[in-house]
Design a protein around this motif. Structure first.
Motif, PDB file in Angstrom:
ATOM      1  N   THR A 131       0.825  -1.211   0.000  1.00 22.86           N
ATOM      2  CA  THR A 131       0.000   0.000   0.000  1.00 22.86           C
ATOM      3  C   THR A 131       0.860   1.263   0.000  1.00 22.86           C
ATOM      4  O   THR A 131       0.556   2.224  -0.714  1.00 22.86           O
ATOM      5  N   ASP A 171       8.381  -4.712  -7.459  1.00 25.47           N
ATOM      6  CA  ASP A 171       7.981  -5.596  -6.349  1.00 25.47           C
ATOM      7  C   ASP A 171       8.101  -7.029  -6.847  1.00 25.47           C
ATOM      8  O   ASP A 171       7.556  -7.371  -7.900  1.00 25.47           O
ATOM      9  N   ALA A 197      -7.780   1.958   8.269  1.00 31.06           N
ATOM     10  CA  ALA A 197      -8.507   3.194   8.559  1.00 31.06           C
ATOM     11  C   ALA A 197      -7.618   4.346   8.119  1.00 31.06           C
ATOM     12  O   ALA A 197      -6.541   4.547   8.672  1.00 31.06           O
ATOM     13  N   PHE A 225      14.111  -5.203  -5.677  1.00 29.79           N
ATOM     14  CA  PHE A 225      15.390  -4.539  -5.446  1.00 29.79           C
ATOM     15  C   PHE A 225      16.397  -5.577  -4.949  1.00 29.79           C
ATOM     16  O   PHE A 225      16.073  -6.386  -4.069  1.00 29.79           O
ATOM     17  N   GLU A 271       6.786   0.716   6.423  1.00 35.50           N
ATOM     18  CA  GLU A 271       7.271  -0.324   7.335  1.00 35.50           C
ATOM     19  C   GLU A 271       8.771  -0.566   7.194  1.00 35.50           C
ATOM     20  O   GLU A 271       9.372  -1.162   8.082  1.00 35.50           O
ATOM     21  N   LEU A 322      -0.251   2.831   8.434  1.00 30.07           N
ATOM     22  CA  LEU A 322      -0.190   3.419   7.092  1.00 30.07           C
ATOM     23  C   LEU A 322      -0.301   4.946   7.179  1.00 30.07           C
ATOM     24  O   LEU A 322       0.253   5.660   6.351  1.00 30.07           O
ATOM     25  N   ASN A 323      -0.982   5.414   8.221  1.00 30.46           N
ATOM     26  CA  ASN A 323      -1.114   6.862   8.346  1.00 30.46           C
ATOM     27  C   ASN A 323       0.229   7.522   8.646  1.00 30.46           C
ATOM     28  O   ASN A 323       0.512   8.614   8.149  1.00 30.46           O
TER      29      ASN A 323
HETATM   30  C1  LIG Z   1      -3.577  -6.301  11.648  1.00 33.95           C
HETATM   31  C2  LIG Z   1      -3.150  -4.977  11.110  1.00 33.95           C
HETATM   32  C3  LIG Z   1      -4.066  -3.929  10.976  1.00 33.95           C
HETATM   33  C4  LIG Z   1      -3.664  -2.664  10.511  1.00 33.95           C
HETATM   34  N1  LIG Z   1      -4.569  -1.634  10.450  1.00 33.95           N
HETATM   35  C5  LIG Z   1      -4.152  -0.399  10.059  1.00 33.95           C
HETATM   36  C6  LIG Z   1      -5.052   0.716  10.033  1.00 33.95           C
HETATM   37  O1  LIG Z   1      -6.245   0.602  10.344  1.00 33.95           O
HETATM   38  N2  LIG Z   1      -4.581   1.928   9.621  1.00 33.95           N
HETATM   39  C7  LIG Z   1      -3.267   2.097   9.285  1.00 33.95           C
HETATM   40  O2  LIG Z   1      -2.864   3.217   8.958  1.00 33.95           O
HETATM   41  N3  LIG Z   1      -2.404   1.051   9.271  1.00 33.95           N
HETATM   42  C8  LIG Z   1      -2.813  -0.176   9.661  1.00 33.95           C
HETATM   43  N4  LIG Z   1      -1.944  -1.217   9.681  1.00 33.95           N
HETATM   44  C9  LIG Z   1      -0.619  -1.021   9.169  1.00 33.95           C
HETATM   45  C10 LIG Z   1      -0.639  -1.086   7.652  1.00 33.95           C
HETATM   46  O3  LIG Z   1      -1.372  -2.203   7.186  1.00 33.95           O
HETATM   47  C11 LIG Z   1       0.771  -1.177   7.174  1.00 33.95           C
HETATM   48  O4  LIG Z   1       1.498  -0.090   7.676  1.00 33.95           O
HETATM   49  C12 LIG Z   1       0.860  -1.143   5.686  1.00 33.95           C
HETATM   50  O5  LIG Z   1      -0.005  -1.991   5.026  1.00 33.95           O
HETATM   51  C13 LIG Z   1       2.241  -1.628   5.366  1.00 33.95           C
HETATM   52  O6  LIG Z   1       2.547  -1.109   4.223  1.00 33.95           O
HETATM   53  P1  LIG Z   1       3.979  -1.269   3.543  1.00 33.95           P
HETATM   54  O7  LIG Z   1       3.674  -0.981   2.120  1.00 33.95           O
HETATM   55  O8  LIG Z   1       5.015  -0.483   4.261  1.00 33.95           O
HETATM   56  O9  LIG Z   1       4.465  -2.791   3.770  1.00 33.95           O
HETATM   57  P2  LIG Z   1       4.018  -4.129   3.037  1.00 33.95           P
HETATM   58  O10 LIG Z   1       2.546  -4.188   2.912  1.00 33.95           O
HETATM   59  O11 LIG Z   1       4.726  -5.224   3.775  1.00 33.95           O
HETATM   60  O12 LIG Z   1       4.604  -3.998   1.572  1.00 33.95           O
HETATM   61  C14 LIG Z   1       5.947  -4.196   1.286  1.00 33.95           C
HETATM   62  C15 LIG Z   1       6.045  -4.635  -0.151  1.00 33.95           C
HETATM   63  O13 LIG Z   1       7.431  -4.697  -0.469  1.00 33.95           O
HETATM   64  C16 LIG Z   1       7.623  -5.837  -1.301  1.00 33.95           C
HETATM   65  N5  LIG Z   1       9.024  -6.245  -1.239  1.00 33.95           N
HETATM   66  C17 LIG Z   1       9.622  -7.128  -0.406  1.00 33.95           C
HETATM   67  N6  LIG Z   1      10.913  -7.259  -0.736  1.00 33.95           N
HETATM   68  C18 LIG Z   1      11.144  -6.422  -1.784  1.00 33.95           C
HETATM   69  C19 LIG Z   1      12.297  -6.110  -2.568  1.00 33.95           C
HETATM   70  N7  LIG Z   1      13.483  -6.690  -2.349  1.00 33.95           N
HETATM   71  N8  LIG Z   1      12.161  -5.205  -3.567  1.00 33.95           N
HETATM   72  C20 LIG Z   1      10.962  -4.598  -3.817  1.00 33.95           C
HETATM   73  N9  LIG Z   1       9.851  -4.883  -3.111  1.00 33.95           N
HETATM   74  C21 LIG Z   1       9.943  -5.774  -2.105  1.00 33.95           C
HETATM   75  C22 LIG Z   1       6.665  -6.880  -0.758  1.00 33.95           C
HETATM   76  O14 LIG Z   1       6.381  -7.868  -1.749  1.00 33.95           O
HETATM   77  C23 LIG Z   1       5.458  -6.020  -0.419  1.00 33.95           C
HETATM   78  O15 LIG Z   1       4.540  -5.946  -1.496  1.00 33.95           O
HETATM   79  C24 LIG Z   1      -2.314  -2.474  10.156  1.00 33.95           C
HETATM   80  C25 LIG Z   1      -1.379  -3.525  10.261  1.00 33.95           C
HETATM   81  C26 LIG Z   1      -1.786  -4.755  10.762  1.00 33.95           C
HETATM   82  C27 LIG Z   1      -0.767  -5.867  10.915  1.00 33.95           C
END
Ligand SMILES: Cc1cc2nc3c(=O)[nH]c(=O)nc-3n(C[C@H](O)[C@H](O)[C@H](O)COP(=O)(O)OP(=O)(O)OC[C@H]3O[C@@H](n4cnc5c(N)ncnc54)[C@H](O)[C@@H]3O)c2cc1C
Length: 389
Positions: A13, A33, A51, A134, A291, A304-305
């Motif tokens: 996301t 990705d 949210a 990457f 993250e 995510l916020n």
């Molecule tokens: C149960 C739960 C509920 C949540 N609810 C909320 C909420 O209500 N509101 C909110 O703001 N946040 C919420 N969060 C947090 C939110 O879901 C996360 O912060 C967000 O989805 C993570 O986003 P991201 O893109 O950083 O990580 P990820 O979703 O882990 O995405 C990382 C991406 O990087 C890719 N990747 C891995 N290795 C490589 C590489 N070498 N090169 C390129 N790409 C790679 C992966 O395939 C993946 O697609 C929640 C989290 C959890 C666990």
């Protein structure tokens, strides 16, 4: 070798939002990705919901993303906290106290990812490359060259590491992390109920972690909510494996009937709970976000916020200083803005999670009633949670 302005590693996301936001400034963006696109009903589908809090919406609007989400986003008007130990204490934090906008909007991650990918497909200056990730980087003063897992190379002015909690970009930059584990997991699923949720998101505290119901659109004509049930890791594994009837009984016992009887629908998924903060968010020609930079327990919809906060800072800097994107002082401004904010929020959420594991002990001492009862304190807490102060 390909060349671009911004190379985003990570198509979760956060990475997709970053690609759309930079692309909306007219910059050339490549997003990579290794994972294939998710099939919404497939075994790998992300069952979480997000949210999106009010400050995140403006950024998504500017990136051309909000219009695609709005039809499937459920407004969150009231945050209800229930202390279910002993005589239950219930307090409502009403967005109406702050103005006429809801706190935020709940959207399933499946809808988020689909809407973001559709937006990118319509942007000629943005390339989304799935199936390659990457693998390594060589950074010079005026550009960074990344090697991808398919052996190809991409040169960029800025590499954005949005590749998740085990970030390969972060490792390639030699940036360490500080991780706190709680032995907890979040069990994620959906429930239907007789009573409409009325835009109320409810956190039920007993012990072991919060049980949170977040409004969703109706499912098969019945009111529906997403559930995040945080509990001890072993117990979470047991719950996930229970037969349907036993699982429904456990869910209803834990929910303290705050929404009446609940009927679990669809799959169940487990997510490990950690707080993790990167030692730094920048390296030469590289910025970490989401993250890759910070992981927090899912309390108060911060994850995510906070990531959208990272992105907003980068987009503001890119607007103000387009020629300097990725250059040392540009990255220093990003780090100055984000590192203290990330540490502060991670610290606060860690404290809330510890309090919740202990059944809200310290919060009880502070007094849920008192915090709620004093208008300016209540409004201040709500603004802090929303990132408005
Ligand atoms: C149960 C739960 C509920 C949540 N609810 C909320 C909420 O209500 N509101 C909110 O703001 N946040 C919420 N969060 C947090 C939110 O879901 C996360 O912060 C967000 O989805 C993570 O986003 P991201 O893109 O950083 O990580 P990820 O979703 O882990 O995405 C990382 C991406 O990087 C890719 N990747 C891995 N290795 C490589 C590489 N070498 N090169 C390129 N790409 C790679 C992966 O395939 C993946 O697609 C929640 C989290 C959890 C666990």
């Amino acid at each position: 070798m390909d060349s671009t302005d911004i190379l985003v590693a990570g198509g979760g996301t956060a990475g997709l939002a970053a690609a759309a936001a930079f692309g909306s400034l007219g910059l050339r963006v490549t997003c990579v990705d290794p994972a294939p696109a998710e099939t919404p009903d497939g075994p790998d589908a992300d069952l979480r919901t997000t949210a999106i809090l009010t400050p995140g919406r403006a950024l998504l609007e500017a990136a051309g993303l909000w219009d695609r989400l709005a039809p499937e986003a459920t407004p969150l008007r009231v945050m209800r906290i229930v202390d279910a130990r002993g005589t239950p204490v219930r307090r409502d934090f009403d967005a109406g106290d702050l103005g006429d906008q809801p706190f935020g909007w709940n959207v399933t991650n499946a809808v988020l990812k689909r809407a973001f990918a559709e937006r990118l497909a319509g942007m000629p200056n943005v390339a989304l490359r799935r199936g390659t990730g990457f693998a390594g980087r060589v950074a010079q003063v005026d550009e960074v060259t990344a090697t991808l897992s398919d052996g190809s190379r991409v040169a960029a002015r800025l590499l954005v590491g949005a590749d998740g909690r085990d970030s390969a970009v972060r490792r390639a930059c030699g940036i360490g992390v500080r991780t706190t584990r709680y032995g907890q997991k979040a069990l994620v699923f959906a429930v239907t109920h007789d009573r409409p949720h009325g835009g109320v998101s409810t956190e039920v505290h007993a012990s072991g972690g919060p049980f949170t119901l977040v409004p969703l659109p109706d499912h098969d004509g019945r009111p529906c909510s997403a559930v995040v049930w945080m509990t001890d890791g072993v117990e979470a594994l047991r719950l996930k494996g229970l037969p349907d009837e036993e699982f429904a009984r456990a869910v209803n016992a834990r929910s303290a009937q705050v929404m009446g009887p609940l009927a679990p629908v669809g799959g169940r998924q487990l997510w490990p709970i950690v707080t993790q903060v990167a030692d730094r968010v920048t390296a030469r020609r590289t910025a970490l976000m989401a993250e890759a930079a910070h992981v927090v327990p899912p309390i108060g919809a911060q994850g995510l916020n906070m990531s959208l906060g990272d992105l907003r800072t980068m987009i503001d800097l890119a607007r103000a200083r387009p020629d300097d994107i990725g250059e040392e002082s540009w990255l220093a401004a990003y780090a100055r803005a984000r590192e203290p904010e990330i540490r502060l929020r991670a610290f606060g959420i860690d404290a809330l999670n510890r309090a919740s594991i202990g059944g809200l002990g310290p919060l009880r001492a502070l007094g849920l009633r008192a915090m709620h009862g004093i208008g300016p304190v209540r409004r201040g807490l709500m603004q802090l949670g929303l990132g408005l102060r």
